[in-house]
Design a protein around this motif. Sequence first.
Motif, PDB file in Angstrom:
ATOM      1  N   ASP A 521      32.051  81.769   9.874  1.00 29.57           N
ATOM      2  CA  ASP A 521      31.439  80.788  10.762  1.00 29.57           C
ATOM      3  C   ASP A 521      31.463  81.321  12.202  1.00 29.57           C
ATOM      4  OD1 ASP A 521      30.277  78.503  11.710  1.00 29.57           O
ATOM      5  OD2 ASP A 521      32.127  77.311  11.656  1.00 29.57           O
ATOM      6  N   SER A 525      26.690  85.604  11.214  1.00 31.93           N
ATOM      7  CA  SER A 525      26.976  85.388   9.781  1.00 31.93           C
ATOM      8  C   SER A 525      27.529  86.638   9.106  1.00 31.93           C
ATOM      9  CB  SER A 525      25.701  84.912   9.054  1.00 31.93           C
ATOM     10  OG  SER A 525      25.282  83.675   9.543  1.00 31.93           O
ATOM     11  N   SER A 753      36.707  81.308  10.079  1.00 29.82           N
ATOM     12  CA  SER A 753      36.546  80.352  11.180  1.00 29.82           C
ATOM     13  C   SER A 753      37.320  80.853  12.388  1.00 29.82           C
ATOM     14  CB  SER A 753      37.048  78.972  10.781  1.00 29.82           C
ATOM     15  OG  SER A 753      38.460  78.962  10.682  1.00 29.82           O
TER      16      SER A 753
END
Length: 935
Positions: A521, A525, A753
């Motif tokens: 994320d 990408s 993340s």
Amino acid sequence: MRNIVGLLFIAIALAVPPVTARAVIPDGASSPSVAFYYGNDAPLELLDQFDWVAIEAANLAPKQRERLERHGTQAFAYVSVGELDAWRPQPSHLPDSVLLEDNPHWNSRVADLTSDEWQRYLLEERIQPLWNDGYRGLFLDTLDSYRLFAPEGRAAWRQQQALVELIGEIRQRFPDMKLLVNRGFEVLDRIHGDIVGIAAESLYRRWNPATGIYGSVPDTDSQWLHDHLSRARDEYGLPTIAIDYVPAADRELARRTAERIAAEGFIPWVSVAQLNQVGVGLIEPVPRRILMLYDKASTEAGELANTNAHRYLAMPLEYMGYAAEYHDVNAALPDDVLNGRYAGIVSWFDGPIPHGQRYADWLLEQMRNGLRVVILGDPGIPLNGALGNHMGLIEGSEQRQLRIADHDDMLGFEGMPSHPAPYQHGYQTTRADIIRHLTLEAPGGRSLSPVLSGPWGGIATWPWILQQAGEAQQRWILDPFAFLETALALPEIPVPDPTTENGARYWMTQIDGDAFVSRADFPGSHFTGELMLTEVLQRYRVPTTVSVIEGEFGPHSLHPHLRSQLEPLARRIFELPWVEIANHTFSHPFQWEKLDEGDLAGQGETQAGFNYNLPIPGYAFSLEREIAGATAYINDHLAPPDKSVSVVLWSGNALPPEEALAHAERIGLRNMNGGNTHITDSFPTLTRVSPMLRPQGDYLQVYAPQTNENIYTNHMRGPLWGYRRVIETYRLTDRPRRLKPIDIYYHFYSAASPAALKALQQVYDYVSTQETLPVYTSTWSDVASQWYDLGIARRLDGGWQIRAATQLRTLRLPPALGWPDLAASRGVAGVRDTDTGRYVALSGAGDSLLQLSPHPPETPHLRLANGRISRWERHDAKRLSLRLAAEQVSLHIALAGMEGCDIDAPGARQQQQGDQVILSYAGSHSDRIEVSCDD
């Protein structure tokens, strides 16, 4: 073993005088440590500490004999020269005329040694198979059994002549065979050149087979045997062994007898008459195994990991140096003498067990033999009758409201209930030597004790072990360390420590392959593996074990279309010099115990909503494919030419069956993962600290020291930064006791993340500030596995022998034992005293000897290093040579006791700090370091 002269002894009491000084051990150059063990299940972890072991070959598998020999132990297979045992296969070709006499005391028949048929039987049916199986040592027993039918004269002379000829024939046919004999004094002048040693029974203590009574040996008989042993030793230079017998429970008498024998210049072995106990010799192996009993039938899925014994008791025992050997109480119970083999028996049942009377009788026998027993939870059986009488307990229960009348420090370890529940089960005591650690009192003054200890062990019943507020919230009421130590009467020993080496805490890093196919994320990408490479692996250049799952992106996988992108990425990661390659299986089993060979992938569903493994189209589950197949794929398609897979990192619930562990060992892979250590400041309870090992049959699963980020992030549902709380786990598993090394353990989805990636970097930054010794998981897996079997033995001179310590290289020394005497020790490199323990560094060369002193060492020694010793040589108290090597990090070494010493350390930057010299290297290896000091 037969002692024909012993059959004529009369039992009289002759007290062994107390030994007020250390025994004089016979000359080590000619005096091997010797054990005799004929039990059904040989305790190799104890027997392999001896130089010579006489065993019953029928009870030892070939791989067990090979293990003894790898550890430097010479195995001598038992051969009865003069008798035929009833339990052995009976040779049909032997005529009745060969067997001339019955020996009812041993259920055997005595043979005519002059018989060609008998000698042919011994050579071809007894000794030749042993030679073919690899034995190169024989213990020849019953040499003088002929005296039962030919006590003297010409008939006895013919038997002796046949015995000499037989021994000569054995040496001619099997020239490399070492022969150890029992007695044979009458022919010693003719056979001494063909044998390597001589043994004899009952120098000071004996067992009378006619009465079954242990006792002392009459002075005249003792002097006769003493003279013959002295002659064998002094005239022929043979190692001479005196085998004496004492009751199983009287370990102190066994030690005193061994010391007395050694003081006379003989090699002692003191055991029970059946020789199925690990006794006392020149060394006494420390039993480091606890026989842990559990009820498999009442355990969820029959899985060891679900038992209270494994989840809660194994870790405290491991910290104290003791390994759990698990045994299903419903199976056949060990029938050899266990005192001397185990440090104790521990049980934790949830209710009554089947076959209760059989178990009660067995337990009572073990207690009578001197082995201590700890009972937690439900005893599984009533503690009444003969068992209750032996323990000094009367069972009782109370349904009225009780109050806590008294308790000691054994209770209140992490919490303490203020009011007992109304219904309580406990005990009243009938003897003054029972200690009541908790006393509950009912109205009217009647009292019960649910936690107590005595000379037989200890007992703690529910609800006084753990305080619970649901499955996820529990804490210890009982102090498990103190209770186990007290109830089992565990002695002060140098503790093998798998957390530390050269004074520094181990640090390993491992990545499970999950989510290597996922996108992060982040802008662009990127694959998680790309960010992990640039933001973690290239930033923190420490030993790191990285795995992938073939079934995610390989040629036959869920995402074969990603192969062209992910295989090159995996190759880039595996090419990093500090990366070790691991296999995270083919189909990532989530619940190993639910999968059988041939099951189609994607069948079944776990409680978390996952299939039992990845739903790879057309795949039928196969352990061979999961381990060997996935390993071959990585080696053939992803690994650089100079590397291959070293480790299998177990997937899912990480509960591989024994067959999976066997597959990994067969292809040379170490193993890691499992356990669930995640103690935090929010839940600072040791119930959240898992053990180190999960034994499965003949194999060991090595648990990860701490669990992965999946637990700290609520399965990545948030908080995504949660993994930084593993720092709390590192601290709480270091103080007040160092229970675990450091393991940075995570998945590729930690790069998915920003919050997770930042937390991971914070973890690395914290660990980088600690005093650590970074290693690969394969290295620590070897350390943990060797810990389980590492041999420690007391020597009669007060020293400690440590055998085969090549991977595990640290002993944690209880302060009561003092300090290492470096000048008198062997293979001991140094010591570091910290608030978590006094850590003694071994050289890793193998066998070591630790002698102790009440004073800290002042001679030069290793205090701290972030690398492992590759060479260590102490020339004398003032001179030593050494080399060290770190795994992929810059090497730093601290040498203490350096006042007045010169040091030659090419390539090192040196810094003096008091009596220490700090050596710092730009690279990970040192050249030869030489230290010399003034007289």
